[in-house]
Design a protein around this motif. Structure first.
Motif, PDB file in Angstrom:
ATOM      1  N   GLY A  12      18.097  16.137  -6.830  1.00  0.00           N
ATOM      2  CA  GLY A  12      17.265  17.180  -6.226  1.00  0.00           C
ATOM      3  C   GLY A  12      17.734  17.536  -4.813  1.00  0.00           C
ATOM      4  N   GLN A  13      17.216  18.454  -3.913  1.00  0.00           N
ATOM      5  CA  GLN A  13      17.578  18.633  -2.539  1.00  0.00           C
ATOM      6  C   GLN A  13      16.815  17.452  -1.792  1.00  0.00           C
ATOM      7  N   ASP A  14      15.554  17.121  -2.040  1.00  0.00           N
ATOM      8  CA  ASP A  14      14.775  15.920  -1.262  1.00  0.00           C
ATOM      9  C   ASP A  14      15.374  14.736  -1.433  1.00  0.00           C
ATOM     10  N   GLY A  15      15.673  14.436  -2.847  1.00  0.00           N
ATOM     11  CA  GLY A  15      16.033  13.295  -3.371  1.00  0.00           C
ATOM     12  C   GLY A  15      17.385  12.916  -2.663  1.00  0.00           C
ATOM     13  N   SER A  16      18.212  13.748  -2.630  1.00  0.00           N
ATOM     14  CA  SER A  16      19.559  13.503  -2.098  1.00  0.00           C
ATOM     15  C   SER A  16      19.407  12.912  -0.567  1.00  0.00           C
ATOM     16  N   TYR A  17      18.643  13.883   0.218  1.00  0.00           N
ATOM     17  CA  TYR A  17      18.564  13.517   1.550  1.00  0.00           C
ATOM     18  C   TYR A  17      17.674  12.202   1.686  1.00  0.00           C
ATOM     19  N   LEU A  18      16.636  11.982   0.933  1.00  0.00           N
ATOM     20  CA  LEU A  18      16.136  10.809   1.151  1.00  0.00           C
ATOM     21  C   LEU A  18      16.802   9.559   0.731  1.00  0.00           C
ATOM     22  N   SER A  90      10.524  22.514 -10.345  1.00  0.00           N
ATOM     23  CA  SER A  90       9.709  22.708  -9.084  1.00  0.00           C
ATOM     24  C   SER A  90       9.946  24.270  -8.671  1.00  0.00           C
ATOM     25  N   HIS A  91      10.355  25.043  -9.538  1.00  0.00           N
ATOM     26  CA  HIS A  91      10.310  26.597  -9.532  1.00  0.00           C
ATOM     27  C   HIS A  91       9.026  27.250  -9.859  1.00  0.00           C
ATOM     28  N   VAL A  92       8.339  27.792  -8.784  1.00  0.00           N
ATOM     29  CA  VAL A  92       6.910  28.415  -8.975  1.00  0.00           C
ATOM     30  C   VAL A  92       7.370  29.666  -9.892  1.00  0.00           C
ATOM     31  N   ALA A  93       7.982  30.574  -9.999  1.00  0.00           N
ATOM     32  CA  ALA A  93       8.322  31.665 -10.701  1.00  0.00           C
ATOM     33  C   ALA A  93       8.565  31.317 -12.308  1.00  0.00           C
ATOM     34  N   VAL A  94       9.415  30.084 -12.379  1.00  0.00           N
ATOM     35  CA  VAL A  94       9.636  29.697 -13.640  1.00  0.00           C
ATOM     36  C   VAL A  94       8.435  29.030 -14.362  1.00  0.00           C
ATOM     37  N   SER A  95       7.737  28.409 -13.694  1.00  0.00           N
ATOM     38  CA  SER A  95       6.507  27.773 -14.210  1.00  0.00           C
ATOM     39  C   SER A  95       5.505  28.699 -14.989  1.00  0.00           C
ATOM     40  N   PHE A  96       5.868  30.082 -14.612  1.00  0.00           N
ATOM     41  CA  PHE A  96       5.103  30.878 -15.568  1.00  0.00           C
ATOM     42  C   PHE A  96       5.689  31.031 -17.010  1.00  0.00           C
ATOM     43  N   GLU A  97       6.979  31.119 -16.827  1.00  0.00           N
ATOM     44  CA  GLU A  97       7.842  31.062 -17.980  1.00  0.00           C
ATOM     45  C   GLU A  97       7.507  29.802 -18.766  1.00  0.00           C
ATOM     46  N   PRO A 156       1.135  27.983 -12.784  1.00  0.00           N
ATOM     47  CA  PRO A 156       1.034  26.664 -13.548  1.00  0.00           C
ATOM     48  C   PRO A 156       1.686  25.532 -12.703  1.00  0.00           C
ATOM     49  N   TYR A 157       2.732  25.605 -11.925  1.00  0.00           N
ATOM     50  CA  TYR A 157       3.329  24.702 -10.884  1.00  0.00           C
ATOM     51  C   TYR A 157       2.251  24.056 -10.208  1.00  0.00           C
ATOM     52  N   ALA A 158       1.575  24.775  -9.485  1.00  0.00           N
ATOM     53  CA  ALA A 158       0.434  24.502  -8.475  1.00  0.00           C
ATOM     54  C   ALA A 158      -0.683  23.936  -9.116  1.00  0.00           C
ATOM     55  N   VAL A 159      -1.164  24.442 -10.319  1.00  0.00           N
ATOM     56  CA  VAL A 159      -2.140  23.744 -11.053  1.00  0.00           C
ATOM     57  C   VAL A 159      -1.576  22.457 -11.404  1.00  0.00           C
ATOM     58  N   ALA A 160      -0.475  22.151 -11.987  1.00  0.00           N
ATOM     59  CA  ALA A 160      -0.011  20.792 -12.389  1.00  0.00           C
ATOM     60  C   ALA A 160       0.018  19.845 -11.164  1.00  0.00           C
ATOM     61  N   LYS A 161       0.424  20.400 -10.057  1.00  0.00           N
ATOM     62  CA  LYS A 161       0.648  19.610  -9.073  1.00  0.00           C
ATOM     63  C   LYS A 161      -0.778  19.264  -8.456  1.00  0.00           C
ATOM     64  N   THR A 195      18.178  29.291  -6.447  1.00  0.00           N
ATOM     65  CA  THR A 195      17.455  30.323  -6.866  1.00  0.00           C
ATOM     66  C   THR A 195      15.857  30.552  -6.000  1.00  0.00           C
ATOM     67  N   PHE A 196      16.000  29.634  -4.804  1.00  0.00           N
ATOM     68  CA  PHE A 196      14.680  29.692  -4.021  1.00  0.00           C
ATOM     69  C   PHE A 196      15.173  30.726  -2.937  1.00  0.00           C
ATOM     70  N   VAL A 197      14.085  31.383  -2.410  1.00  0.00           N
ATOM     71  CA  VAL A 197      14.285  32.538  -1.742  1.00  0.00           C
ATOM     72  C   VAL A 197      15.405  32.430  -0.567  1.00  0.00           C
ATOM     73  N   THR A 198      15.331  31.381   0.328  1.00  0.00           N
ATOM     74  CA  THR A 198      16.379  30.985   1.473  1.00  0.00           C
ATOM     75  C   THR A 198      17.598  31.000   1.092  1.00  0.00           C
ATOM     76  N   ARG A 199      17.640  30.290  -0.098  1.00  0.00           N
ATOM     77  CA  ARG A 199      19.286  30.062  -0.497  1.00  0.00           C
ATOM     78  C   ARG A 199      19.735  31.129  -1.129  1.00  0.00           C
ATOM     79  N   LYS A 200      18.744  31.853  -1.862  1.00  0.00           N
ATOM     80  CA  LYS A 200      19.335  33.292  -2.639  1.00  0.00           C
ATOM     81  C   LYS A 200      19.593  34.188  -1.492  1.00  0.00           C
ATOM     82  N   ILE A 201      19.184  34.107  -0.394  1.00  0.00           N
ATOM     83  CA  ILE A 201      19.399  35.121   0.576  1.00  0.00           C
ATOM     84  C   ILE A 201      20.667  34.687   1.356  1.00  0.00           C
TER      85      ILE A 201
END
Ligand code: NDP
Ligand code: GDR
Length: 373
Positions: A12-18, A90-97, A156-161, A195-201
């Protein structure tokens, strides 16, 4: 002695930089990657080392946070000094799906890792970092948010976290493990998922500028976020595991902007000035001026952003603003890259790709450009 780190979510994004950061520090880095039908290691391919080489310091293991026996086996093989649990849906909107899958991976996955450490008797050896999130604050109880601000998760994402946050605290208290939560506010980069907002933009506007797409369809652009750069934030993940005693830290910039503002900055980086008009679902962004030659496909008067209700969430986190004072005072951490610099970097990188794709298209080849998110 070479230190060993195990990273879940290394692709993922962070994993690769770390992984890059830890390799630079001399660590042997082990990452868990999922089996996928297509290659999913693009973010770490540049640091891949042939496993045939005896001295390879970067190694990937197949695994999944939903599989405890697999996690225990990898943990036994590696016996890491540091475990970074970055893997998640890690996608908040997907966690509702996909709420049940999200809970299994984002909550139970953390428990499985902690239990693997305990089962193998590595409690005193393996330090544990949990990727906690500003989404825990959700419906905010205090502004700015700090380590002591009460949580009110909104997905659901935030509740799991939230479960993962507390189980990390619990294993610290119950078994004396060195386990910490980094409560990280949004952080982005050219490697951010599309699909996160900044990159989508940035990706969408670069494509529009090159004539590959016509319009960006957005959700709640009034949403306010505290955005930092992923490179700055992974440095802090490591710093948290180097202290004498484990503690939880908020990682943020202390500055907040709207999604609308991020759209305007991204357009400006392409030499395009936008005017926002209309309200609610009827709001649009229209081109009012163009400078330079980054946006050959655009004309003054073009509408390049509209609102699509599909991108609204069943429960929204309207505003987040972090207070990173504890990280600054105790660890001397400060972000080095501003959100404007980060936005410019993301646009530049996406523009390079868009130019390549425009060239392919000109020569009659297909280029996939649309993303849902
Ligand atoms: P990404 O979505 O870019 O990366 C997530 C990683 O988790 C990917 O490597 C993904 O693998 C892996 N993964 C997903 N499901 C599983 C699974 N079932 N088993 C094993 N691995 C899995 O996220 P980021 O890098 O942006 O974020 C890293 C962590 O930090 C996440 O836990 C996220 O929730 C959290 N976080 C992120 C913030 C941000 O703003 N970026 C802020 C606060 C917290 P694959 O590549 O195969 O999909
Ligand atoms: P977030 O990030 O939900 O904060 O979670 P995201 O970039 O998806 O959304 C930020 C805000 O922008 C609004 N928004 C849109 N979002 C997306 N994805 N697509 C759109 O079209 C759109 N339009 C408006 C959202 O509603 C939201 O308010 C990220 C993830 O990385 C989590 O894993 C992490 O825990 C948190 O950041 C901190």
């Amino acid at each position: 002695m070479t230190k060993k780190a195990l990273i879940t979510g290394v692709t993922g994004q962070d994993g690769s930089y770390l992984a890059e950061f830890l390799l630079d520090k001399g660590y042997e880095v082990h990452g868990i990657k999922r089996r996928a039908s297509l290659f999913n290691t693009q973010r770490v391919d540049h640091i891949y080392e042939d496993p045939q080489t005896d001295h390879a310091r970067f190694r990937l293991h197949y695994g999944d946070l939903s599989d405890s026996s697999n996690l225990t086996r990898i943990m036994r093989e590696v016996e890491p000094d540091e475990v970074y649990n970055l893997g998640a849906q890690s996608h908040v909107a997907v966690s509702f799906e996909a709420p049940e899958y999200t809970a299994d991976v984002d909550a139970m996955g953390t428990l499985r890792l902690l239990e693997a450490i305990r089962f193998l008797g590595l409690e005193q050896k393996s330090r544990f970092y949990q990727a906690s999130t500003s989404e825990l604050y959700g419906l905010v109880q205090e502004t700015p948010q700090r380590e002591t601000t009460p949580f009110h998760p909104r997905s659901p994402y935030a509740v799991a976290k939230l479960y993962s946050y507390w189980i990390a605290v619990n294993y610290r208290e119950a078994y004396g493990m060195y386990a910490c939560n980094g409560i990280l506010f949004n952080h982005e980069s050219p490697r951010r998922g599309e699909t996160f907002v900044t990159r989508k933009i940035t990706r969408g506007l670069a494509n529009i500028a090159q004539g590959l797409e016509e319009c960006l369809y957005m959700g709640n652009i009034d949403s306010l976020r505290d955005w930092g750069h992923a490179k700055d934030y992974v440095r802090m993940q490591w710093m948290m595991l180097q202290q004498d005693t484990p503690e939880d830290f908020v990682i943020a910039t202390g500055k907040q902007y709207s999604v609308r503002q991020f759209i305007a900055w991204s357009a400006a980086e392409l030499g395009v000035t936008l005017a926002f008009s209309g309200d609610g679902l009827d709001e649009v962004a229209t081109v009012t001026a163009i400078e330079g030659d980054e946006a050959p496909a655009l004309n003054v008067g073009d509408v390049i952003m509209r609102i699509d209700p599909r991108y609204f969430r069943p429960a929204e986190v309207e505003t987040l603003l972090g207070d990173p004072s504890k990280a600054k005072q105790k660890l001397g951490w400060e972000p080095e890259i501003t959100v404007q610099e980060m936005c410019a970097e993301m646009v530049r990188e996406d523009l390079k790709t868009a130019r390549r794709h425009a060239l392919l298209k000109e020569h009659g080849m297909d280029v996939p450009v649309s993303v849902e998110g």
